[in-house]
Design a protein around this motif. Structure first.
Motif: not given
Length: 286
Positions: A57-83
């Protein structure tokens, strides 16, 4: 005595599920506690998953910036562990997650940008198919055209956006400053598909979107023409239908057609066209 298999299972549970049982097998060092030492592995795992999301999701990353995308990624990883063993599918839930989870749900363009990126990647990875050719249609007698049905390319996906997410994605992809997020005055229909070696998308006007949706369900061409006449007037309805059909064929959005037998007759003898396959490579741009 703990077997190697048991130790590996505890280690995996400690990384994937936050289970601290593994700490009983880890010793404190002279400089640091075991929880901190094992935490290095946990953090590295999360960082790697975040990198995967950033690539997908490179364009989502570009849109949110590093800090915003890191927040999204952390929340997603917590909710959806790799399966899945294949990292390609780890981020498959991100569009729905961003759509449904605060604070991201308050910015619907985020989920729609993610949905577009996912659809483009899925289009590339989708099944191979040979596009329907003009010559295939030329072989069909004019009297059979009203009973003609069409087969969409297997990678074709219809999206419907409520924001200007497509314009934001395009600007980011081109390295330009994106427009401010805005609600669309009416839902925006998009079609995503693969043409030869490239994943593509384009907007659809309301009439074309309606015709595509019905054609994808197997509605006959004669009925489609009637629906267009009802949608935007009888004048030139057949011409408009033929124009849309040609555009789909020129863009390799169709892979087959078939003349449906009249009701009451067996369909086994209905002629069909377009059934081959071709190779594909990953596209580098829209």
């Amino acid at each position: 005595m703990t077997s190697l298999k048991q130790l590996q299972e505890r280690f995996q549970a400690g990384i994937l599920a936050g289970d601290d049982t593994i700490l009983g097998d880890v010793k404190d060092s002279a400089r640091e506690r075991r929880s901190v030492l094992f935490g290095v592995y946990r953090n590295a795992y999360v960082v790697r998953l975040a990198e995967i999301l950033g690539n997908d999701y490179s364009q989502v990353h570009a849109y949110l910036g590093d800090e915003g995308f890191a927040k999204l990624a952390r929340a997603y990883i917590a909710a959806h562990p790799s399966d899945r063993r294949n990292a390609r599918w780890f981020g498959r839930h991100l569009p729905d997650f961003a759509k449904e989870t605060a604070p991201f749900a308050g910015h619907p363009e985020i989920a729609e940008i993610a949905a577009l990126e996912k659809a483009l990647d899925d289009a590339f990875d989708g099944p191979e198919a040979t596009p329907l050719a003009i010559g295939d249609l030329a072989a069909i007698p004019p009297e059979d055209w009203p009973r003609l049905t069409f087969k969409p390319h297997p990678t074709a996906v219809r999206l419907c956006f409520t924001t200007n997410a497509a314009e934001i994605w395009s600007a980011l992809k081109d390295g330009m400053s994106p427009p401010a997020p805005a609600r669309a005055p009416e839902p925006q229909a998009l079609i995503v598909w693969r043409q030869e070696y490239m994943a593509r998308f384009r907007p659809l006007a309301a009439e074309e979107a309606m015709m595509w949706d019905e054609a994808a369900k197997g509605v006959r061409f004669g009925v489609l023409c009637g629906m267009l006449a009802t949608f935007a007037g009888e004048e030139d309805a057949e011409f408009r239908a033929a124009t849309y059909l040609k555009a789909w064929m020129d863009s390799a959005m169709l892979t087959g057609c078939q003349v449906q037998q009249p009701l009451g007759e067996a369909q086994s003898g209905a002629p069909s066209f377009g059934a081959g396959n071709r190779a594909s490579v990953r596209p580098v741009s829209q």
